[in-house]
Enzyme design. Structure first.
Site, PDB file in Angstrom:
ATOM      1  N   ASP A 292      13.194  36.947  -4.123  1.00  6.91           N
ATOM      2  CA  ASP A 292      13.181  37.593  -5.507  1.00  6.91           C
ATOM      3  C   ASP A 292      14.405  38.151  -5.959  1.00  6.91           C
ATOM      4  O   ASP A 292      15.269  38.198  -5.264  1.00  6.91           O
ATOM      5  CB  ASP A 292      12.399  38.981  -4.927  1.00  6.91           C
ATOM      6  CG  ASP A 292      11.955  39.910  -6.103  1.00  6.91           C
ATOM      7  OD1 ASP A 292      11.234  39.373  -7.121  1.00  6.91           O
ATOM      8  OD2 ASP A 292      12.159  40.892  -6.091  1.00  6.91           O
ATOM      9  N   GLU A 339      13.351  32.968  -7.757  1.00  2.00           N
ATOM     10  CA  GLU A 339      12.753  33.617  -8.725  1.00  2.00           C
ATOM     11  C   GLU A 339      13.933  34.098  -9.930  1.00  2.00           C
ATOM     12  O   GLU A 339      14.762  34.791  -9.792  1.00  2.00           O
ATOM     13  CB  GLU A 339      12.122  35.042  -8.372  1.00  2.00           C
ATOM     14  CG  GLU A 339      11.290  36.084  -9.303  1.00  2.00           C
ATOM     15  CD  GLU A 339      12.278  37.126  -9.964  1.00  2.00           C
ATOM     16  OE1 GLU A 339      12.578  37.049 -11.219  1.00  2.00           O
ATOM     17  OE2 GLU A 339      12.948  37.997  -9.571  1.00  2.00           O
ATOM     18  N   ASP A 391       3.807  41.150 -10.780  1.00  2.00           N
ATOM     19  CA  ASP A 391       4.277  42.066 -11.701  1.00  2.00           C
ATOM     20  C   ASP A 391       3.598  41.928 -13.036  1.00  2.00           C
ATOM     21  O   ASP A 391       3.742  42.702 -13.880  1.00  2.00           O
ATOM     22  CB  ASP A 391       5.608  42.004 -11.835  1.00  2.00           C
ATOM     23  CG  ASP A 391       6.359  42.467 -10.663  1.00  2.00           C
ATOM     24  OD1 ASP A 391       5.938  43.432  -9.994  1.00  2.00           O
ATOM     25  OD2 ASP A 391       7.606  41.949 -10.523  1.00  2.00           O
TER      26      ASP A 391
END
Length: 501
Positions: A292, A339, A391
């Site tokens: 992430d 990401e 998200d």
């Protein structure tokens, strides 16, 4: 680093699996999930971080980067292994709403059950001791931190007495000799045993697990308390700056995460020892790891500790390519996904290219402006494609919020002549066409959120960045598994060469 072959997967967190216990876990639901994935021609299962959770029930704000989330432990397995009786497990059965995760209930029920199981831990003393020795680099800090967290009524570690805040040697010896400490070692022993069985079972069925690693750790965590030298803290152990991102797609104010930032010089000086240990732990859990906020390895957003929003900040140099080369050397067989969403500059693109890691493309982002890299016709073969992430809004919820011109463009792009939001959500015509467009693209791996396969709307969204409440609560049912048109997805995956691992 190893290569991911052309294939497809489903995004559905462990907490979102159906179960009788108020939260998904490692029980019967795993078997049902595997059957569902294979019926649809999917060989990857993507989940959110398995680590402990903290504020807001977020898997991205855990109390340890190394310890597993005990809420996922399966009561039925504890019965089978002789730790508790059937009537004990039945006290954990949830009688409330099956479509949401009830963290408060699960905490109370699972903790009470594990306390009962701990009474029989002596029968496994040698196994537990071997487990503790194997994980000595982190489990001592975790178990001591959790013991003290309980004793101080949940207060953050910086509000503890100095003897505990500063880890006085005599005070720590007392803590590590306590029953409370032994309980938290036992908790992780059970977690690792059950998850290890899950991972082996998925492997036997040709399904790989994609896990997620948050870039930062929480300030109130065993990680920071146990090794403050790893972070940008002052002499009183308070952060000198905190993490976040400037304004982007998800928030006009930016996102002020508040996590402590890493002391880059210290990590370089120690040969990235802590990072390599963290990544090694991750590969005990997962087959593939999504990193992430990858861009922080290039440059990270440093926000003054007293800033009200993330708007006030500056970019600073991250660990960079030398770190990624050290990781590749230490873990040569590791499979990573970077990401690379949000504000990405040329330096980050170069770092990604130099590292050889695949980045991400999200179809929902592709229709915002111009000829975006997130549109499937612009994908490259090396990327990992998504209809949406955890998200994002669900694809149906997103479609419903578009203006008429953009909606018309999207429907023409995916070859759908109608919105098609009826039929109880299952088999939603527009979302199936949207997913088909992803699966037919050239991206190496295509990942579809479970909610999109069902054609569910915004009420099934997993997380809304920048909004504190009512996140991470979505939960599927066994009826949902049976209602998805898996024959359709299997045919598309077979047609476009994705029905394999």
């Amino acid at each position: 680093m190893n290569k991911i072959n052309r294939s497809a997967g489903v995004l559905l967190n462990v907490s979102s699996l159906p179960s009788a216990y108020g939260i998904g876990g490692f029980g019967r639901e795993i078997n049902e999930l595997c059957d569902f994935l294979l019926r649809g021609g999917f060989h990857y299962w993507q989940i959110l971080p398995l680590s402990t959770i903290g504020l807001g029930d977020s898997p991205y704000s855990g109390q340890s980067a190394f310890a597993g989330n005990y809420l996922y432990i399966d009561p039925d397995r504890l019965v089978e292994d002789g730790y508790v009786d059937r009537r004990d497990a039945e006290e954990c059965i949830y009688r409330g709403e099956p479509y949401v995760t009830d963290y408060a209930f699960a905490r109370g029920a699972k903790r009470a059950l594990l306390k009962k199981a701990f009474l029989r831990a002596g029968e496994h003393a040698e196994e537990i001791a071997a487990f503790e020795l194997k994980h000595k680099s982190w489990i001592g800090d975790y178990a001591a931190y959790m013991t003290l967290k309980d004793r101080y009524g949940g207060l953050p570690w910086w509000q503890w007495e100095d003897r505990h805040k500063l880890r006085d040697k005599a005070a720590m010896l007392e803590v590590k000799g306590s029953e409370e400490y032994a309980f938290y070692v036992f908790e992780q022993f059970i977690f690792d045993g059950q998850w290890g069985d899950v991972k082996r079972y998925l492997k036997s069925r040709d399904i790989k697990i994609i896990g997620d690693m948050p870039m930062y750790v929480s300030l109130d965590s065993s990680d920071v308390w146990g090794a403050p030298e790893l972070y940008q803290l002052d002499d009183s152990l308070s952060p000198t700056a905190v993490a976040g991102v400037p304004p982007d797609y998800f928030s006009e104010e930016g996102q002020l995460w508040g996590n402590p930032l890493y002391d880059i010089d210290y990590h370089v000086k120690t040969g990235y020892k802590w990072w390599i240990s963290r990544l090694t732990r991750a590969y005990e859990w997962y087959d593939v790891l999504r990193i992430d906020h990858f861009r922080a390895f290039s440059r990270y957003w440093s926000v003054p500790v007293d800033a009200p929003t993330a708007k006030t900040g500056e970019w600073k140099e991250g660990l960079g390519l030398p770190f990624l080369k050290a990781v590749s050397k230490a873990l040569p067989d590791a499979l990573f996904i970077a990401e690379d969403l949000g504000i990405i500059d040329d330096a980050t693109r170069k770092l990604l290219a130099d590292s050889g890691l695949p980045g991400m493309r999200v179809m929902q982002f592709g229709f915002e402006d111009g000829d975006s890299a997130h549109l499937p016709h612009n994908f490259d073969r090396h990327c990992i494609g998504y209809t949406a992430t955890h998200d994002n809004n669900t694809t149906l919820g997103w479609l419903q919020g578009l203006n008429s011109d953009t909606l018309d463009y999207v429907l023409r792009y995916i070859g759908c002549d109608a919105f098609g939001w009826g039929n109880g959500g299952y088999g939603c015509k527009s979302t199936k066409a949207f997913i088909k467009k992803l699966l037919e693209s050239c991206c190496t791996l295509a990942i579809v959120p479970f909610q999109d396969m069902c054609g569910f709307g915004a009420d099934c969204r997993m997380n809304t960045p920048g909004v504190a409440d009512n996140n991470w609560r979505y939960r599927a049912t066994y009826e949902n598994f049976g209602g998805v048109d898996t024959a359709f997805f299997n045919s598309v995956n077979s047609l476009y060469g994705r029905n394999r691992i």
